[in-house]
Design an enzyme around this catalytic site. Structure first.
Site, PDB file in Angstrom:
ATOM      1  N   GLU A 119      15.883 -28.523  33.576  1.00 60.99           N
ATOM      2  CA  GLU A 119      15.420 -28.083  34.639  1.00 60.99           C
ATOM      3  C   GLU A 119      14.751 -28.126  35.182  1.00 60.99           C
ATOM      4  O   GLU A 119      14.789 -27.567  37.123  1.00 60.99           O
ATOM      5  CB  GLU A 119      15.377 -26.613  33.544  1.00 60.99           C
ATOM      6  CG  GLU A 119      16.082 -26.522  32.604  1.00 60.99           C
ATOM      7  CD  GLU A 119      15.819 -26.331  31.473  1.00 60.99           C
ATOM      8  OE1 GLU A 119      15.052 -27.641  31.348  1.00 60.99           O
ATOM      9  OE2 GLU A 119      16.204 -25.598  30.234  1.00 60.99           O
TER      10      GLU A 119
ATOM     11  N   THR B 295      30.421 -58.712   2.405  1.00 59.25           N
ATOM     12  CA  THR B 295      29.604 -58.504   3.650  1.00 59.25           C
ATOM     13  C   THR B 295      28.392 -59.832   3.449  1.00 59.25           C
ATOM     14  O   THR B 295      27.748 -59.795   4.043  1.00 59.25           O
ATOM     15  CB  THR B 295      28.629 -57.494   3.311  1.00 59.25           C
ATOM     16  OG1 THR B 295      28.087 -57.650   1.954  1.00 59.25           O
ATOM     17  CG2 THR B 295      28.670 -56.437   2.807  1.00 59.25           C
TER      18      THR B 295
ATOM     19  N   LEU C  74      21.292 -49.724  -1.473  1.00 65.82           N
ATOM     20  CA  LEU C  74      21.127 -48.346  -1.149  1.00 65.82           C
ATOM     21  C   LEU C  74      21.940 -47.323  -0.674  1.00 65.82           C
ATOM     22  O   LEU C  74      22.097 -46.204  -0.597  1.00 65.82           O
ATOM     23  CB  LEU C  74      19.602 -49.125  -0.024  1.00 65.82           C
ATOM     24  CG  LEU C  74      18.764 -47.632   0.500  1.00 65.82           C
ATOM     25  CD1 LEU C  74      18.480 -46.627  -0.222  1.00 65.82           C
ATOM     26  CD2 LEU C  74      17.871 -48.124   1.520  1.00 65.82           C
TER      27      LEU C  74
ATOM     28  N   GLY D  85      21.327 -52.959   1.886  1.00 64.31           N
ATOM     29  CA  GLY D  85      22.217 -53.336   1.383  1.00 64.31           C
ATOM     30  C   GLY D  85      23.240 -52.485  -0.098  1.00 64.31           C
ATOM     31  O   GLY D  85      22.839 -51.013   0.351  1.00 64.31           O
TER      32      GLY D  85
HETATM   33 ZN   LIG Z   1      12.227 -26.179  28.569  1.00 64.41          ZN
END
Ligand SMILES: [Zn+2]
Length: 353
Positions: free
Chosen positions: A46, A155, A290, A287
Site C-alpha cells: 500500500e 523413482t 519419509l 525418499g
Molecule cells: Zn501493511
C-alpha cells in the site's frame, strides 16, 4: 485486483515469512499507483502504491490483495496510511488471519468512513499465500512434496541410481518451487544416497531468499563432508533425543532434538517447529519412507509429480512407502490441480481430494 495479484507475485521468492501482497490505486479504469511488498522489514504494498499516486490517491479506490495491516510492526499500519491519504474506497481480496490484523484493518478503515468491500478474487489471493494462511490458521506450513518418477511409477534403479530421470526443463522448474519455499525438507536416507545440496539455482537476475535446509536424521547418520553440512545455507538438523555425536561433523549446522513417533521423528512436531520459525511453504524432496509417512499422516497438502516417459521395471524403487490397504475404498484419493508438459516430461500438481 487481478493486476494487484500479478504485482504481488513479484514477491514470490522474497517476502517470507511475510505474505506476498500487491496494491493498485485507481480512479475508475485509470491506475494512478501500484505497489507490492518485496521483503520483510521493507514498506508494504500500500505504501509504494500511495507514494506513486501522491495527491491523486484522494477519493480513489485501493485494491489490496490482503487486508491492510492495523498494527505497528516494523512499518506503520497501512490502514492508517490509507486513511491519511484520503482514499474513498478499499477493495480487499482476502482477510488477514494474523491475530493483530484480523478484522482490525477493516475496522480502522470503516471507522474513518471509508467504504470497504472484501472477497474479490479471494481464492486466488489465498492460493498465492497458501503457506502464510496455513501457518497462521493451522499452525503448520503448507507441505509440498516433490517426486520424480518413470511412467511405471518408479523413482530409481534398485542400485539407487536415480540421477536425471527427468529432463532439464523439469529440473529447472523444481528450482523455482524450491525458491518460493521457506524450507527444503529431506531425510538422512536421501542425504546418504544422493548427497543433495538442497539449495536453489536460479538465473542470475532472479532475487530469492535461501530456504532453510531441514534434514530429519533421527540417528545422526549424516556423514561428515555431506553437502548439507557445508554451511553454504542455513541448515537445521532434527534428530531423536537418544542420538548423540562425539565429533564436530555438525559444527556448521543447527541441531534440535525432537520426540519420536514410532520409528520416525514426530512429523507433526517437525512442522510445528518450522511454523514457529516462520516457515510458510515447505518443499519436501525425500525418499519413499519419509514422503510416505507424511502422506499417511495426512500432512501433505500438495504433490508435485514429475513423470518422465521411460520405464524402469518392477525391480526399481517405488514412489512411496505406504501402509497396505485392506480395501480399495481406503486408497489415497487425489485431485488434479494442474497438468502440463515440461520438455519431454509431465508435471502433475495434485492435492488430497
Ligand atoms: Zn501493511
Amino acid at each position: 485486483m487481478a493486476h494487484a495479484l500479478r504485482l504481488a507475485e513479484h514477491g514470490l521468492y522474497t517476502t517470507q515469512p511475510n505474505p506476498r501482497v500487491g496494491c493498485v490505486i485507481a480512479h475508475g479504469d485509470e491506475v494512478v499507483g501500484t505497489g507490492f511488498h518485496r521483503r520483510a522489514g521493507e514498506p508494504h504494498a500500500e505504501v509504494f502504491a500511495l507514494r506513486e499516486a501522491g495527491e491523486r490517491a484522494r477519493g480513489a479506490t485501493a485494491y489490496v490483495t490482503l487486508e491492510p495491516c492495523a498494527h505497528h510492526g516494523r512499518t506503520p499500519p497501512c490502514a492508517d496510511v490509507l486513511v491519511a491519504a484520503g482514499v474513498g474506497r478499499v477493495v480487499i481480496a482476502a482477510e488477514d488471519p494474523f491475530p493483530q490484523v484480523n478484522g482490525h484493518g477493516i475496522g480502522k478503515l470503516r471507522a474513518a468512513g471509508i467504504a470497504v468491500e472484501r472477497g474479490l478474487m479471494r481464492e486466488a489471493a489465498r492460493e498465492l499465500n497458501c503457506g502464510f494462511f496455513s501457518r497462521i490458521e493451522r499452525g503448520r506450513p503448507f507441505v509440498r512434496v516433490k517426486l520424480a518418477m518413470s511412467l511405471d511409477g518408479r523413482t530409481a534403479l534398485a542400485s539407487g541410481e536415480s540421477k536425471w530421470i527427468t529432463g532439464a526443463a523439469a529440473r529447472a522448474d523444481v528450482q523455482r518451487w524450491r525458491a518460493r519455499s521457506s524450507a527444503i525438507l529431506s531425510g538422512s536416507g536421501t542425504v546418504l544416497a544422493d548427497d543433495p545440496q538442497l539449495t536453489v539455482r536460479l538465473p542470475d537476475d532472479k532475487e530469492f531468499l535461501l530456504p532453510l535446509r531441514v534434514v530429519l536424521d533421527r540417528q545422526l547418520r549424516t556423514p561428515a563432508g555431506s553437502h548439507v553440512l557445508d554451511g553454504s545455507a542455513p541448515t537445521l538438523l532434527l534428530h531423536g533425543a537418544a542420538a548423540s555425536c562425539n565429533d564436530d561433523r555438525f559444527a556448521r549446522v543447527e541441531r534440535v532434538a525432537l520426540a519420536m513417533h514410532g520409528d520416525l521423528l514426530d512429523l507433526r512436531a517437525v512442522l510445528a517447529l518450522l511454523a514457529g520459525r516462520g516457515c510458510n511453504e515447505v518443499h519436501v524432496e525425500a525418499g519413499p519412507t519419509l514422503c510416505g509417512a507424511l502422506f499417511a499422516a495426512g500432512l501433505v497438502d500438495e504433490l508435485l509429480l514429475y513423470v518422465a516417459p521411460l520405464l524402469l521395471g518392477d525391480s526399481a524403487r517405488p514412489l512411496l512407502r505406504l501402509p497396505p490397504l485392506g480395501e480399495m475404498a481406503r486408497c489415497w484419493q487425489l485431485r488434479m490441480v494442474d497438468q502440463r508438459m515440461l520438455g519431454a516430461d509431465w508435471r502433475l500438481q495434485l492435492r488430497p481430494a
